[in-house]
Design an enzyme around this catalytic site. Structure first.
Site, PDB file in Angstrom:
ATOM      1  N   CYS A  25       0.084 -13.056  43.246  1.00 37.22           N
ATOM      2  CA  CYS A  25      -1.002 -13.921  43.269  1.00 37.22           C
ATOM      3  C   CYS A  25      -1.644 -14.008  41.906  1.00 37.22           C
ATOM      4  O   CYS A  25      -2.515 -12.802  41.592  1.00 37.22           O
ATOM      5  CB  CYS A  25      -1.970 -13.631  44.565  1.00 37.22           C
ATOM      6  N   ASP A  46     -10.698 -22.635  32.909  1.00 35.60           N
ATOM      7  CA  ASP A  46      -9.434 -22.993  33.478  1.00 35.60           C
ATOM      8  C   ASP A  46      -8.410 -23.059  32.117  1.00 35.60           C
ATOM      9  O   ASP A  46      -8.711 -23.492  30.967  1.00 35.60           O
ATOM     10  CB  ASP A  46      -9.486 -24.377  34.034  1.00 35.60           C
ATOM     11  N   HIS A  95      -8.687 -11.680  48.317  1.00 29.92           N
ATOM     12  CA  HIS A  95      -7.595 -12.936  48.480  1.00 29.92           C
ATOM     13  C   HIS A  95      -7.754 -13.576  49.624  1.00 29.92           C
ATOM     14  O   HIS A  95      -7.774 -13.225  50.729  1.00 29.92           O
ATOM     15  CB  HIS A  95      -6.098 -12.385  48.490  1.00 29.92           C
ATOM     16  N   THR A 125      -2.411 -25.944  43.793  1.00 27.66           N
ATOM     17  CA  THR A 125      -1.189 -25.286  43.153  1.00 27.66           C
ATOM     18  C   THR A 125      -1.399 -23.937  43.069  1.00 27.66           C
ATOM     19  O   THR A 125      -0.202 -23.078  43.309  1.00 27.66           O
ATOM     20  CB  THR A 125      -0.882 -25.574  41.681  1.00 27.66           C
ATOM     21  N   HIS A 150     -10.385 -21.327  45.180  1.00 31.16           N
ATOM     22  CA  HIS A 150     -11.080 -21.510  44.071  1.00 31.16           C
ATOM     23  C   HIS A 150     -11.801 -22.762  44.001  1.00 31.16           C
ATOM     24  O   HIS A 150     -11.475 -23.624  44.566  1.00 31.16           O
ATOM     25  CB  HIS A 150     -10.228 -21.409  42.704  1.00 31.16           C
ATOM     26  N   HIS A 193     -13.325 -25.552  41.130  1.00 27.39           N
ATOM     27  CA  HIS A 193     -13.106 -26.090  39.981  1.00 27.39           C
ATOM     28  C   HIS A 193     -14.821 -26.501  39.627  1.00 27.39           C
ATOM     29  O   HIS A 193     -15.232 -27.345  40.738  1.00 27.39           O
ATOM     30  CB  HIS A 193     -12.450 -26.982  39.872  1.00 27.39           C
TER      31      HIS A 193
END
Ligand code: 5GP
Ligand code: ZN
Length: 115
Positions: free
Chosen positions: A5, A31, A47, A96, A101, A103
């Site tokens: 990961c 990013d 995770h 993906t 997460h 953004h």
């Protein structure tokens, strides 16, 4: 930590990033392929594959994540004009990287609905 990961590796500092914000439970970083003048990702160090895998014991860190988003957006100068927060989830959401997460996107006007 989940093997293979990429965001677990970032959280574990196996892959270096320029942290924009970091505490015990979260790390935020730019990013690699920005979709806006400001494009920051914020992840829990633990995770969690997606929103769908959030457990009751993760509620605190998810609240911390919202507080961190506010702080990051203010520090990036996004508070006046605004910004967008996105959490893509599974295939139809366009996820993906299967480590939860947010953004944080800003620095330009966003369109709606997204493509
Ligand atoms: P998703 O499509 O899963 O919502 O978003 C994953 C994001 O992670 C993408 O915007 C992609 O550019 C970013 N990303 C993937 N690999 C890396 C990496 O190794 N470093 C950084 N900084 N961003 C990455
Ligand atoms: Zn992970």
């Amino acid at each position: 930590m989940q093997q293979d990961c990429i965001f677990c590796k970032i959280a574990a500092k196996e892959i270096p990033v320029q942290p924009i914000y970091e505490d015990e439970q979260l790390i935020a970083f730019p990013d690699i392929n920005p979709a806006a003048p400001v494009h920051v990702l914020i992840i829990p160090k633990k995770h969690i594959a997606s929103i769908l895998e959030i457990e009751p014991e993760d509620q605190f860190v998810m609240g911390q994540m919202l507080s961190a988003i506010k702080r990051i957006a203010e520090q990036a100068g996004l508070a006046d004009e605004g910004f967008r927060v996105v959490m893509n989830t599974k295939e139809n959401g366009g996820q993906t990287v299967h480590h939860l997460h947010c953004h944080i996107l800003g620095g330009r006007a966003m369109t709606w609905p997204p493509g």
